[in-house]
Design an enzyme around this catalytic site. Structure first.
Site, PDB file in Angstrom:
ATOM      1  N   SER A   1       0.825  -1.204   0.000  1.00 26.93           N
ATOM      2  CA  SER A   1       0.000   0.000   0.000  1.00 26.93           C
ATOM      3  C   SER A   1       0.864   1.261   0.000  1.00 26.93           C
ATOM      4  CB  SER A   1      -0.968  -0.076   1.192  1.00 26.93           C
ATOM      5  OG  SER A   1      -1.931   0.914   1.136  1.00 26.93           O
TER       6      SER A   1
ATOM      7  N   ASP B   1     -10.461  -3.655  -5.367  1.00 29.67           N
ATOM      8  CA  ASP B   1      -9.805  -2.714  -4.448  1.00 29.67           C
ATOM      9  C   ASP B   1     -10.551  -1.377  -4.483  1.00 29.67           C
ATOM     10  OD1 ASP B   1      -8.065  -0.926  -3.150  1.00 29.67           O
ATOM     11  OD2 ASP B   1      -6.325  -2.137  -3.698  1.00 29.67           O
TER      12      ASP B   1
ATOM     13  N   HIS C   1      -8.186  -4.400  -0.975  1.00 32.97           N
ATOM     14  CA  HIS C   1      -6.890  -3.770  -0.737  1.00 32.97           C
ATOM     15  C   HIS C   1      -5.999  -4.577   0.213  1.00 32.97           C
ATOM     16  CE1 HIS C   1      -4.384  -0.270  -1.315  1.00 32.97           C
ATOM     17  NE2 HIS C   1      -4.177  -0.168  -0.026  1.00 32.97           N
TER      18      HIS C   1
HETATM   19  C1  MLT Z   1      -1.412   6.007  -0.033  1.00 31.18           C
HETATM   20  O1  MLT Z   1      -1.768   7.015   0.537  1.00 31.18           O
HETATM   21  O2  MLT Z   1      -0.230   5.703  -0.218  1.00 31.18           O
HETATM   22  C2  MLT Z   1      -2.491   5.106  -0.509  1.00 31.18           C
HETATM   23  O3  MLT Z   1      -3.711   5.746  -0.435  1.00 31.18           O
HETATM   24  C3  MLT Z   1      -2.540   3.832   0.221  1.00 31.18           C
HETATM   25  C4  MLT Z   1      -2.739   4.050   1.700  1.00 31.18           C
HETATM   26  O4  MLT Z   1      -3.861   4.136   2.162  1.00 31.18           O
HETATM   27  O5  MLT Z   1      -1.754   4.129   2.383  1.00 31.18           O
END
Ligand code: MLT
Length: 201
Positions: free
Chosen positions: A101, A151, A182
């Site tokens: 992520s 996702d 996700h």
């Molecule tokens: C991010 O901010 O890198 C993406 O939205 C994934 C997350 O939730 O961290």
């Protein structure tokens, strides 16, 4: 940067672990042990805090990145990798990232900005970190992308866009789809492990 380092076999890559939002440098240790128990591990905590949740760069809203901070933090991490290689005496060119992520997004950003930042990368549920950028030549750099068809954060088109951008830069991409969202799944990790073994061992 706050981090931990574990020695490994010198002929194996050094696994760079990059956690998701709200995680820390301990989160992905079981994954590293599953992917390659003999690899050295460098696991880093994101330097940005979002209401107490560690991240690797700031965001303006969910999925909307603070681009200036992303560029700054990507350089900061790349410089940290240079220093860590000296401090722990491993080969700087032997780092394979494993990011989930937000951690996958900063790993993607390393690939987008620096030619030899990573020897390869496992990106679990990544987004396109920046658009309108001319990428360095990635000259066959192997990249595994794990993505979820459902996702809620990342539409399938964005995953395909990321795959395409990396391929255009000459990366060698394997895109693995999961039916879910996700979250990391066992089947995704299994696919990543098989790809890693074939690619690096
Ligand atoms: C991010 O901010 O890198 C993406 O939205 C994934 C997350 O939730 O961290």
């Amino acid at each position: 940067m706050i981090h931990l380092f574990k020695e490994g076999q010198p002929e194996h890559p050094v696994l760079l672990l990059l956690h998701g939002t709200g995680g820390n440098e301990r989160d992905l240790l079981p994954l590293a042990a599953y992917i390659d128990p003999q690899a050295a591990v460098l696991s880093v905590r994101g330097n940005v805090s979002e209401q107490g949740m560690p991240r690797f760069f700031r965001r303006l809203a969910e999925g909307v990145f603070d681009e200036e901070d992303l560029i700054y933090r990507t350089k900061e991490l790349n410089d940290f990798l240079d220093d860590a290689a000296k401090q722990y005496t491993f080969n700087r060119k032997n780092i394979v990232a494993l990011g989930f992520s937000n951690g996958a997004n900063i790993a993607g950003s390393l690939l987008f900005h620096y030619q030899e930042a990573l020897k390869g990368a496992i990106l679990c549920h990544p987004m396109v970190p920046r658009r309108g950028l001319s990428l360095p030549k990635l000259a066959g750099t192997p990249v595994f992308i794990g993505a979820g068809r459902r996702d809620p954060l990342i539409p399938q088109e964005e995953t395909l866009e990321l795959e395409d951008i990396l391929i255009q830069a000459d990366a060698k991409v394997l895109l693995h789809w999961e039916e879910g969202g996700h979250q990391l799944t066992q089947t995704e990790l299994h696919a990543a492990q098989r790809w890693y073994s074939k690619t690096f061992l």
